[in-house]
Design a protein around this motif. Structure first.
Motif, PDB file in Angstrom:
ATOM      1  N   GLU A 233       0.832  -1.203   0.000  1.00 19.54           N
ATOM      2  CA  GLU A 233       0.000   0.000   0.000  1.00 19.54           C
ATOM      3  C   GLU A 233       0.865   1.251   0.000  1.00 19.54           C
ATOM      4  OE1 GLU A 233      -3.975   0.131   2.271  1.00 19.54           O
ATOM      5  OE2 GLU A 233      -2.734  -1.289   3.406  1.00 19.54           O
ATOM      6  N   ALA A 234       1.911   1.223   0.790  1.00 20.13           N
ATOM      7  CA  ALA A 234       2.784   2.390   0.884  1.00 20.13           C
ATOM      8  C   ALA A 234       3.464   2.677  -0.451  1.00 20.13           C
ATOM      9  CB  ALA A 234       3.834   2.173   1.979  1.00 20.13           C
ATOM     10  N   LEU A 235       3.896   1.637  -1.123  1.00 21.71           N
ATOM     11  CA  LEU A 235       4.590   1.822  -2.398  1.00 21.71           C
ATOM     12  C   LEU A 235       3.684   2.396  -3.472  1.00 21.71           C
ATOM     13  CD1 LEU A 235       6.730  -1.457  -2.491  1.00 21.71           C
ATOM     14  CD2 LEU A 235       7.542   0.877  -2.036  1.00 21.71           C
ATOM     15  N   SER A 236       2.389   2.152  -3.374  1.00 20.06           N
ATOM     16  CA  SER A 236       1.455   2.668  -4.370  1.00 20.06           C
ATOM     17  C   SER A 236       0.704   3.908  -3.878  1.00 20.06           C
ATOM     18  CB  SER A 236       0.443   1.579  -4.760  1.00 20.06           C
ATOM     19  OG  SER A 236      -0.329   1.192  -3.634  1.00 20.06           O
ATOM     20  N   ALA A 237       1.134   4.468  -2.744  1.00 18.08           N
ATOM     21  CA  ALA A 237       0.460   5.631  -2.170  1.00 18.08           C
ATOM     22  C   ALA A 237       0.734   6.889  -2.992  1.00 18.08           C
ATOM     23  CB  ALA A 237       0.906   5.838  -0.733  1.00 18.08           C
ATOM     24  N   ASP A 238      -0.121   7.883  -2.804  1.00 19.46           N
ATOM     25  CA  ASP A 238       0.064   9.170  -3.472  1.00 19.46           C
ATOM     26  C   ASP A 238       1.160   9.984  -2.794  1.00 19.46           C
ATOM     27  OD1 ASP A 238      -2.107   8.658  -5.242  1.00 19.46           O
ATOM     28  OD2 ASP A 238      -3.492   9.183  -3.617  1.00 19.46           O
ATOM     29  N   GLU A 239       1.275   9.826  -1.496  1.00 17.72           N
ATOM     30  CA  GLU A 239       2.354  10.460  -0.740  1.00 17.72           C
ATOM     31  C   GLU A 239       2.516   9.748   0.589  1.00 17.72           C
ATOM     32  OE1 GLU A 239       1.461  14.458   1.080  1.00 17.72           O
ATOM     33  OE2 GLU A 239      -0.182  14.458  -0.374  1.00 17.72           O
ATOM     34  N   ALA A 240       3.604  10.079   1.287  1.00 15.11           N
ATOM     35  CA  ALA A 240       3.887   9.484   2.582  1.00 15.11           C
ATOM     36  C   ALA A 240       4.621  10.515   3.431  1.00 15.11           C
ATOM     37  CB  ALA A 240       4.728   8.219   2.422  1.00 15.11           C
ATOM     38  N   PHE A 241       4.565  10.308   4.745  1.00 15.60           N
ATOM     39  CA  PHE A 241       5.286  11.217   5.644  1.00 15.60           C
ATOM     40  C   PHE A 241       5.445  10.578   7.013  1.00 15.60           C
ATOM     41  CE2 PHE A 241       0.786  12.387   5.952  1.00 15.60           C
ATOM     42  CZ  PHE A 241       0.575  12.603   7.309  1.00 15.60           C
ATOM     43  N   VAL A 242       6.249  11.205   7.845  1.00  8.41           N
ATOM     44  CA  VAL A 242       6.431  10.772   9.228  1.00  8.41           C
ATOM     45  C   VAL A 242       6.221  11.968  10.137  1.00  8.41           C
ATOM     46  CG1 VAL A 242       8.051   8.922   8.632  1.00  8.41           C
ATOM     47  CG2 VAL A 242       8.936  11.196   9.225  1.00  8.41           C
ATOM     48  N   ALA A 245       8.618  14.583  17.399  1.00  7.42           N
ATOM     49  CA  ALA A 245       8.816  15.837  18.117  1.00  7.42           C
ATOM     50  C   ALA A 245       9.929  16.679  17.498  1.00  7.42           C
ATOM     51  CB  ALA A 245       9.132  15.559  19.589  1.00  7.42           C
ATOM     52  N   SER A 246      10.910  16.036  16.893  1.00  5.65           N
ATOM     53  CA  SER A 246      12.037  16.785  16.340  1.00  5.65           C
ATOM     54  C   SER A 246      11.907  17.054  14.841  1.00  5.65           C
ATOM     55  CB  SER A 246      13.353  16.037  16.605  1.00  5.65           C
ATOM     56  OG  SER A 246      13.308  14.735  16.052  1.00  5.65           O
ATOM     57  N   ALA A 247      11.145  16.221  14.128  1.00 10.42           N
ATOM     58  CA  ALA A 247      10.980  16.401  12.680  1.00 10.42           C
ATOM     59  C   ALA A 247       9.651  17.050  12.331  1.00 10.42           C
ATOM     60  CB  ALA A 247      11.103  15.065  11.950  1.00 10.42           C
ATOM     61  N   PHE A 248       8.734  17.130  13.315  1.00  7.07           N
ATOM     62  CA  PHE A 248       7.391  17.687  13.104  1.00  7.07           C
ATOM     63  C   PHE A 248       6.652  16.834  12.071  1.00  7.07           C
ATOM     64  CE2 PHE A 248      10.308  21.313  14.064  1.00  7.07           C
ATOM     65  CZ  PHE A 248      10.009  21.378  15.412  1.00  7.07           C
ATOM     66  N   VAL A 249       6.403  17.351  10.875  1.00  8.89           N
ATOM     67  CA  VAL A 249       5.838  16.559   9.779  1.00  8.89           C
ATOM     68  C   VAL A 249       6.878  16.549   8.667  1.00  8.89           C
ATOM     69  CG1 VAL A 249       3.969  16.309   8.108  1.00  8.89           C
ATOM     70  CG2 VAL A 249       3.488  17.275  10.385  1.00  8.89           C
ATOM     71  N   MET A 250       7.372  15.357   8.337  1.00 15.13           N
ATOM     72  CA  MET A 250       8.450  15.244   7.349  1.00 15.13           C
ATOM     73  C   MET A 250       8.012  14.367   6.184  1.00 15.13           C
ATOM     74  SD  MET A 250      11.506  16.157   6.497  1.00 15.13           S
ATOM     75  CE  MET A 250      12.105  16.849   8.042  1.00 15.13           C
ATOM     76  N   PRO A 251       7.976  14.917   4.958  1.00 15.54           N
ATOM     77  CA  PRO A 251       7.563  14.123   3.796  1.00 15.54           C
ATOM     78  C   PRO A 251       8.527  12.978   3.503  1.00 15.54           C
ATOM     79  CG  PRO A 251       7.528  16.488   3.320  1.00 15.54           C
ATOM     80  CD  PRO A 251       8.265  16.319   4.605  1.00 15.54           C
ATOM     81  N   VAL A 252       7.977  11.871   3.039  1.00 16.32           N
ATOM     82  CA  VAL A 252       8.760  10.723   2.568  1.00 16.32           C
ATOM     83  C   VAL A 252       8.535  10.622   1.064  1.00 16.32           C
ATOM     84  CG1 VAL A 252       8.986   8.206   2.604  1.00 16.32           C
ATOM     85  CG2 VAL A 252       8.634   9.466   4.744  1.00 16.32           C
ATOM     86  N   VAL A 268      -0.593  17.155   1.043  1.00 16.18           N
ATOM     87  CA  VAL A 268      -1.125  16.914   2.384  1.00 16.18           C
ATOM     88  C   VAL A 268      -0.044  17.083   3.444  1.00 16.18           C
ATOM     89  CG1 VAL A 268      -2.135  15.182   3.922  1.00 16.18           C
ATOM     90  CG2 VAL A 268      -2.981  15.421   1.575  1.00 16.18           C
ATOM     91  N   ALA A 269       1.109  16.440   3.235  1.00 12.58           N
ATOM     92  CA  ALA A 269       2.198  16.542   4.210  1.00 12.58           C
ATOM     93  C   ALA A 269       2.674  17.979   4.358  1.00 12.58           C
ATOM     94  CB  ALA A 269       3.359  15.635   3.806  1.00 12.58           C
ATOM     95  N   THR A 270       2.787  18.669   3.243  1.00 11.38           N
ATOM     96  CA  THR A 270       3.255  20.062   3.279  1.00 11.38           C
ATOM     97  C   THR A 270       2.284  20.944   4.062  1.00 11.38           C
ATOM     98  OG1 THR A 270       4.391  19.802   1.155  1.00 11.38           O
ATOM     99  CG2 THR A 270       3.869  22.046   1.862  1.00 11.38           C
ATOM    100  N   ARG A 271       1.001  20.767   3.810  1.00 12.07           N
ATOM    101  CA  ARG A 271      -0.002  21.570   4.503  1.00 12.07           C
ATOM    102  C   ARG A 271      -0.061  21.225   5.997  1.00 12.07           C
ATOM    103  NH1 ARG A 271      -1.659  25.959   6.001  1.00 12.07           N
ATOM    104  NH2 ARG A 271      -3.891  26.213   6.448  1.00 12.07           N
ATOM    105  N   LEU A 272       0.031  19.945   6.331  1.00 13.18           N
ATOM    106  CA  LEU A 272       0.001  19.546   7.736  1.00 13.18           C
ATOM    107  C   LEU A 272       1.202  20.091   8.501  1.00 13.18           C
ATOM    108  CD1 LEU A 272      -1.295  15.869   7.674  1.00 13.18           C
ATOM    109  CD2 LEU A 272      -2.419  17.864   8.682  1.00 13.18           C
TER     110      LEU A 272
END
Length: 285
Positions: A233-242, A245-252, A268-272
């Protein structure tokens, strides 16, 4: 100039700080920890970290060593004495020092409490937030109580090094075909506009940043599913992120060498990330 650190009631230059060789945190990893981010000299989500600390200690049969207000004052003093504008404050509580024995020592054994700072100028403006990170998958071979934030971090450290050896930035751990979490963060994918992240349980850490990000996502009318997701599922996702506390929201942008979505940080990750930083700064202490 050396840092000022906190050890069992004393504020000391780091080179003078000492912990007993019999401390159970050193001998048995019988300890829990928290890491709180500092932005603009203020603590991000301190109350959430204090609550989780209390829960982790309780799961191990340890009391809080002091009140939340006392912990807050120590955090603030360390930030001030170390001129910490952007960075992290690390807190560790152990069961204390006692003669080496697998059985816990007497309940009245004094706990060890240690805090120190790490300066990270421009923490909220990390270049990787604009380019994204690459992750690889590794088997999740940790113990079963990952919801307790203990200092048992050897396997995540090994996972991080395995990722670096494969030219990636981090590793996502996989159990029974499903992603649990990253080595030091919670993992997410986005499919057809829906944010998917593993449900809470003993398999993952109950991330403080995770809780805030999911709350903000729902307030922004984003759809969220808390469930296990597979590597496929992750490999076929539109985007991913983690989140952490230190990275906040980090795109993958890449998993196991395969580009995710467009290969660039997703909408989505950028906006979050924007929402999280904006809202968290408003209530920082």
């Amino acid at each position: 100039m050396s840092r000022t650190v906190y050890v069992n009631g004393d504020y000391l230059p780091e080179e003078e700080a000492k912990i007993s060789v019999f401390d159970r945190g050193f001998l048995f990893a019988d300890a829990v920890y928290e890491v709180t981010s500092v932005l603009g000299g203020k603590l991000i989500d301190f109350d959430g970290h204090a609550k989780r600390l209390e829960r982790s200690l309780g799961e191990l049969g340890m009391p809080m060593p002091m009140s939340r207000d006392a912990l807050l004052q120590i955090h603030r003093r360390l930030a001030q004495e170390n001129d910490l504008e952007d960075g992290l404050i690390y807190l560790q509580v152990t069961r204390g020092a006692a003669d080496r024995d697998f059985a816990y020592p007497a309940p009245d054994t004094p706990q060890s409490v240690v805090l120190f700072t790490q300066s990270k100028p421009g923490l909220a403006d990390a270049p990787q937030s604009r380019t994204g990170i690459k992750v690889v998958t590794v088997p999740d071979e940790r113990w079963g109580r990952r919801d307790i934030k203990t200092v048992q971090l050897l396997y995540p450290s090994m996972g991080k090094m395995a990722a670096k050896a494969r030219g990636a930035d981090d590793a996502w751990m996989v159990e029974d075909g499903a992603v649990t979490e990253g080595t030091s963060n919670n993992a997410y994918i986005v499919r057809d506009g829906v944010i998917v992240t593993r449900h809470l349980g003993t398999e993952i850490l109950h991330g403080i940043t995770r809780a805030a990000v999911l709350r903000f996502a729902r307030e922004a009318q984003m759809r969220v599913e808390e469930r296990a997701f597979t590597v496929e599922e992750a490999l076929s996702a539109d985007e991913a992120f983690v989140t952490s506390a230190s990275a906040f929201v980090m795109p993958v942008v890449e998993i196991d060498g395969q580009r995710i979505g467009t290969g660039a940080p997703g909408r989505v990750a950028t906006r979050l990330r924007e929402i999280y930083l904006e809202e968290s700064r408003k209530v920082a202490v």
